[in-house]
Enzyme design. Structure first.
Site, PDB file in Angstrom:
ATOM      1  N   GLY A 207       0.818  -1.197   0.000  1.00 41.78           N
ATOM      2  CA  GLY A 207       0.000   0.000   0.000  1.00 41.78           C
ATOM      3  C   GLY A 207       0.851   1.246   0.000  1.00 41.78           C
ATOM      4  O   GLY A 207       2.086   1.180   0.064  1.00 41.78           O
ATOM      5  N   GLN A 208       0.186   2.376  -0.096  1.00 40.91           N
ATOM      6  CA  GLN A 208       0.862   3.670  -0.132  1.00 40.91           C
ATOM      7  C   GLN A 208       0.274   4.544   0.955  1.00 40.91           C
ATOM      8  O   GLN A 208      -0.899   4.897   0.904  1.00 40.91           O
ATOM      9  CB  GLN A 208       0.679   4.338  -1.502  1.00 40.91           C
ATOM     10  CG  GLN A 208       1.305   5.715  -1.624  1.00 40.91           C
ATOM     11  CD  GLN A 208       2.825   5.655  -1.751  1.00 40.91           C
ATOM     12  OE1 GLN A 208       3.370   4.748  -2.375  1.00 40.91           O
ATOM     13  NE2 GLN A 208       3.507   6.611  -1.150  1.00 40.91           N
TER      14      GLN A 208
ATOM     15  N   GLY B 116       0.698   8.023   3.739  1.00 40.16           N
ATOM     16  CA  GLY B 116       1.055   9.423   3.615  1.00 40.16           C
ATOM     17  C   GLY B 116       2.547   9.666   3.688  1.00 40.16           C
ATOM     18  O   GLY B 116       3.043  10.694   3.221  1.00 40.16           O
TER      19      GLY B 116
ATOM     20  N   GLY C  19       4.895   7.267   2.637  1.00 38.37           N
ATOM     21  CA  GLY C  19       5.638   6.443   1.705  1.00 38.37           C
ATOM     22  C   GLY C  19       5.027   5.061   1.578  1.00 38.37           C
ATOM     23  O   GLY C  19       4.081   4.711   2.301  1.00 38.37           O
TER      24      GLY C  19
ATOM     25  N   VAL D 247       4.574   0.852   1.598  1.00 39.95           N
ATOM     26  CA  VAL D 247       4.837  -0.267   2.495  1.00 39.95           C
ATOM     27  C   VAL D 247       4.938  -1.523   1.648  1.00 39.95           C
ATOM     28  O   VAL D 247       4.099  -1.762   0.769  1.00 39.95           O
ATOM     29  CB  VAL D 247       3.720  -0.422   3.544  1.00 39.95           C
ATOM     30  CG1 VAL D 247       4.006  -1.613   4.457  1.00 39.95           C
ATOM     31  CG2 VAL D 247       3.573   0.857   4.364  1.00 39.95           C
TER      32      VAL D 247
ATOM     33  N   LYS E 240       8.164  -0.336   5.913  1.00 38.55           N
ATOM     34  CA  LYS E 240       7.724   1.014   5.559  1.00 38.55           C
ATOM     35  C   LYS E 240       8.943   1.795   5.087  1.00 38.55           C
ATOM     36  O   LYS E 240       9.902   1.987   5.828  1.00 38.55           O
ATOM     37  CB  LYS E 240       7.064   1.719   6.744  1.00 38.55           C
ATOM     38  CG  LYS E 240       6.588   3.131   6.395  1.00 38.55           C
ATOM     39  CD  LYS E 240       5.508   3.650   7.329  1.00 38.55           C
ATOM     40  CE  LYS E 240       6.005   3.960   8.713  1.00 38.55           C
ATOM     41  NZ  LYS E 240       5.008   4.706   9.517  1.00 38.55           N
TER      42      LYS E 240
ATOM     43  N   ASP F  25      -3.292   9.600  15.484  1.00 38.11           N
ATOM     44  CA  ASP F  25      -3.683   9.297  14.101  1.00 38.11           C
ATOM     45  C   ASP F  25      -4.363   7.933  14.026  1.00 38.11           C
ATOM     46  O   ASP F  25      -4.059   7.115  13.162  1.00 38.11           O
ATOM     47  CB  ASP F  25      -2.463   9.355  13.178  1.00 38.11           C
ATOM     48  CG  ASP F  25      -2.852   9.488  11.701  1.00 38.11           C
ATOM     49  OD1 ASP F  25      -4.009   9.889  11.426  1.00 38.11           O
ATOM     50  OD2 ASP F  25      -2.030   9.186  10.822  1.00 38.11           O
TER      51      ASP F  25
END
Length: 380
Positions: free
Chosen positions: A63-64, A66, A68, A70, A84, A181
């Protein structure tokens, strides 16, 4: 021996990167102290990670985020890992990198992702985690096909696991940590679909006698962000409680907390949840996949009630996570009546926030999907 300007610049850059790496490692070593006797054991050689991810191939990309991409990797001993790879321009600098290494290395809980190590090599900054074979919660929850695998037993188990993880961060660990977050994309699922809270780059460490903090740098994801944090830069354990409430509503409804325009009004998941609660039609909020058994509705409605308590505008009216966990586990416990949550909108529907944005309207924020935002905002 003659040196060109270019070669001198390369030498200077190399020395600068080496000095920066040594400084970061020294800080990590000094801060961990007796908790980790040998920080070198946490460090991976870049060549090992490159080989494990097949040179960061797109086929291994999970996945992408915020900060960078993974990647899935497989170490020489056969262990699967998630890597990551922080982008040089991602906004997650040395401070956040150090923060994540320090915090996650010192935290051990079944509902927190485990950091295996890190790598610093030139401009490369890599974090190596245990691998979650079922990826992140958002990839199940917001997928029309995969969501059918999340029956109420699994969803309630996920909600309970996330709650236990946050209680550990807030109350049970040697540290007091505010995640800042918490969202569906930062909850990983293991092979048994147990949730593991991830991504501690934005987390803040408090001493045990501290209750709240202030910042001019608002970071995180709008839609999950507590109003007092988004508007005034004030954060506390109750900020995570608010994010948890939003997440519970998403898990129950199967819908993201995003804005949609309906005539002259703008709606999001919180406003829809409150409207249905007020009109006693709260079952409308429940994902149709979960409506098959009428016996479950009472339990689900109770979870919605708890979620609405978590997202109340007044910080003092929100329960702490220990109380939330008790509410989730005790059906005989009487729940307070929730108040109207503060519904925040930002500009136009699905708008994004630029780094130069300034918040001036106390009701001017709304999520733009599940987008990560690392912005230098100036609260009122």
């Amino acid at each position: 021996m003659k040196f060109t300007v270019s070669s001198l610049m390369c030498r200077w850059k190399l020395r600068h990167l080496q000095k920066r790496k040594r400084k970061l490692v020294d800080i990590i070593q000094g801060t961990l102290g007796d908790d980790t006797s040998d920080v070198e054991s946490l460090q991976y050689d870049f060549s090992i990670i490159r080989e494990a991810t097949e040179n960061f191939s797109n086929a291994n990309k999970l996945g992408q985020g915020g900060f960078g991409p993974v990647y899935k990797g497989k170490l020489q001993n056969g262990q699967e890992v998630a890597v990551k790879r922080l982008s040089a321009d991602s906004g997650q600098g040395d401070l956040e990198f150090k923060n994540e290494v320090l915090l996650v290395a010192r935290l051990q809980h079944r509902n927190l992702v485990r950091l295996l190590g890190f790598c610093l090599d030139g401009t490369e900054r890599l974090l190596v985690y245990e691998f979650g074979p079922n990826a992140s919660l958002d990839q199940f929850l917001f997928d029309q096909v995969k969501r059918s695998q999340l029956d109420w037993e699994r969803r309630s188990k996920i909600i309970g696991g996330i709650a236990r993880g946050i209680v550990y961060l807030h109350e049970d660990s040697r540290l007091r940590i505010i995640h800042r977050d918490l969202k569906a994309g930062n909850v990983l699922l293991d092979a048994e679909m147990n949730p593991k809270i991830a991504d501690f780059g934005m987390a803040r460490l408090f001493t045990l006698d501290e209750t709240q903090g202030n910042t001019n740098r608002i970071v995180g994801t709008y839609g999950y962000m507590a109003p007092e944090y988004a508007m005034q830069g004030q954060f506390s354990v109750k900020s995570d409680v608010y994010s948890f409430g939003v997440l519970v509503l998403e898990i129950i409804s199967g819908q993201r907390n995003i804005c949609s325009r309906k005539g002259d009004s703008v709606e999001d998941l919180l406003s829809v949840a409150w409207l249905n609660w007020r009109e006693e039609t709260v079952s409308n909020l429940i994902d149709p996949i979960l409506r098959g058994s009428s016996g479950l509705v009472g339990d689900i409605v109770r979870y919605i009630h708890i979620a609405l308590l978590c997202v109340q505008e007044n910080v003092a009216n929100r329960p702490n996570m220990g109380e939330v966990l008790l509410m989730l586990s005790s059906h005989s416990l009487s729940l307070p009546v929730p108040h109207n949550p503060q519904i925040l909108h930002f500009g136009d529907v699905n708008s994004t926030i630029s780094e130069s944005s300034k918040i001036t309207d106390s009701k001017s924020i709304c999520s733009s999907g599940n987008q990560d935002l690392i912005t230098e905002l100036h609260p009122r």
